[in-house]
Design an enzyme around this catalytic site. Structure first.
Site, short mmCIF file in Angstrom:
data_model
loop_
_atom_site.label_atom_id
_atom_site.label_comp_id
_atom_site.label_asym_id
_atom_site.label_seq_id
_atom_site.Cartn_x
_atom_site.Cartn_y
_atom_site.Cartn_z
N HIS A 1 0.96 -1.17 -0.03
CA HIS A 1 0.04 0.05 0.18
C HIS A 1 0.84 1.11 0.10
CE1 HIS A 1 1.10 -0.35 4.42
NE2 HIS A 1 0.93 0.97 4.32
N ASP B 1 0.86 5.23 1.91
CA ASP B 1 0.24 5.88 3.07
C ASP B 1 -0.61 7.01 2.46
OD1 ASP B 1 1.33 3.87 4.68
OD2 ASP B 1 3.12 5.20 5.31
N HIS C 1 5.02 0.14 -0.28
CA HIS C 1 5.52 -0.81 0.81
C HIS C 1 4.67 -1.86 1.28
CE1 HIS C 1 3.81 2.72 2.89
NE2 HIS C 1 3.60 2.00 3.84
N ARG D 1 7.30 -9.06 15.77
CA ARG D 1 7.80 -7.72 15.36
C ARG D 1 6.74 -6.59 15.48
NH1 ARG D 1 7.42 -4.78 10.27
NH2 ARG D 1 9.15 -3.32 10.01
#
Ligand SMILES: C=C1C[C@]23C[C@H]1CC[C@H]2[C@@]12CCC[C@@](C)(C(=O)O1)[C@H]2[C@@H]3C(=O)O
Ligand SMILES: O=C(O)CCC(=O)C(=O)O
Ligand SMILES: [Fe+2]
Length: 362
Positions: free
Chosen positions: A218, A220, A274, A284
């Site tokens: 996607h 941002d 990204h 994570r």
């Protein structure tokens, strides 16, 4: 959230921390999950105290749409406290986190990524979005008291706001934009009413990481995003046809160019596609500060960057209008605010630059 909605949520979204085998609903096809390029140049790392920082930022924006920053003046203890607060939140029992679940039409709270509905498979992650004060959510999560959780969030938001303002001016400066050119900043260049959201992402260790997807590709919907990826790799950015891993550097922060900078710069700087991958052993955590303009500001190509040969490519939009467009059209949102389709040398509309642009031409 009603009880019915909660049941539907539970049925669809499992508690990832307790799954021992990847369910089919989380198995992405190898096409979606195409591997990363291993021998690419690294994402630029910029020392903000470097006297040439603006030049480096300009280069990184033009060629990458992403860079890491060091010497940013955010205390390392605050970064560590933020990470610890995120871990504390996500380590709560699933049922407890659901008490602060995001409502169907809401933005803030616990849940799966908002973009989930655009994909046939589920993502191996859980998220928590905070806007303005964290107190209401903290009260639901920890009725007996949430320790320093809210203080850490508030301090982090304050520091990130300052850093975003500073990075914003490095980006604008690299385009030749001066303080007086931005009407929504004061004489010192401070963007007083800037809006922002804080997104905490958790990617539990995964039994079959090669077939799973942490957060699907996607861009941002922000001016820029400052990401703290807590020293665990997973973030990848698209470069050409491949994916490049943004190597974690202790204490460094990642800056992503968002769609609103693409609009403001009239396409000189593109937002970066990204995604986040998961791994077998580590849980994570990432914290994204999603920085946007004041709510009443309509973002449009800066007049200094347009002329007869470079007409404005986008119409003015407020941040909330754009978020609405993104929620509806996801990765085609920029096309829906586009005024004219890109023209190739041959004079024909270039359908390879933007997908499905036929809807929007004119
Ligand atoms: C201010 C924002 C920006 C949002 C929507 C809203 C709150 C949550 C943000 C994210 C965070 C996770 C990726 C993303 C794609 C998502 O699903 O939710 C982002 C989205 C966007 O950048 O479009
Ligand atoms: O977890 C990451 O590295 C990426 C998170 C992200 O892209 C987002 O929150 O918008
Ligand atoms: Fe993102």
């Amino acid at each position: 959230m009603s009880l019915q909605q909660l049941d539907a949520f539970r049925e669809k979204h499992l508690d990832l921390n307790s799954i021992k085998e990847l369910p089919e609903s989380y198995a992405w096809s190898s096409e979606d999950n195409c591997p990363s390029s291993s021998n690419s140049e690294p994402v630029p790392v910029i020392n903000l105290k470097d006297s040439n920082a603006m030049k480096h930022v300009g280069y990184a924006c033009k060629t990458w749409g992403v860079f890491q920053v060091t010497n940013h003046d955010i205390p390392i203890t605050l970064l560590n406290n933020m990470e610890a607060s995120g871990r504390k939140l996500f380590s709560l029992p699933f049922q407890q986190k659901l008490k602060a679940a995001r409502s169907l039409d809401g933005v803030s709270g616990y849940g799966v990524a908002r973009i989930s509905s655009f994909f046939p498979k589920l993502m191996w992650s859980e998220g928590f979005t905070l806007i303005d004060s964290p107190h209401q959510h903290a009260q639901k999560l920890w009725p007996q008291g949430s320790g320093n959780f809210c203080d850490v969030i508030e301090e982090y938001n304050k520091e990130m706001n300052k850093l975003s303002n500073r990075v914003m001016w490095l980006i604008l400066g690299s385009l030749g934009i001066k303080k007086g050119d931005i009407k929504w900043a004061n004489q010192e260049g401070e963007i007083k009413e800037a809006c922002a959201a804080l997104q905490l992402n958790s990617y539990p260790s995964c039994p079959d990481p090669d077939r799973a997807m942490g957060l699907a590709a996607h861009t941002d919907s922000t001016l820029l995003t400052i990401l703290h990826q807590s020293n665990t790799s997973g973030l990848q950015v698209q470069r050409g046809v491949g994916w490049v891993t943004v190597k974690p550097i202790a204490g460094a922060l990642v800056v992503n160019i968002g769609d609103l900078i693409q609009i403001l710069s009239n396409g000189l700087y593109s937002s970066v596609l990204h995604r986040a991958m998961v791994n077998r052993t580590q849980h994570r955590l990432s914290v994204a500060y999603l920085y946007g303009p004041p709510s009443n500001v309509r973002i449009a190509p800066l007049s200094k960057l347009t002329d007869n040969v470079h007409p404005p490519l986008y119409r003015p939009v407020t941040w909330s209008e754009y978020l609405g467009t993104k929620a509806k059209h996801f990765n085609k949102a920029l096309l829906f605010v586009r005024l004219c389709a890109p023209i190739t040398m041959s004079g024909f509309v270039d359908a390879s630059t933007d997908n499905h642009n036929s809807v929007l031409v004119g």
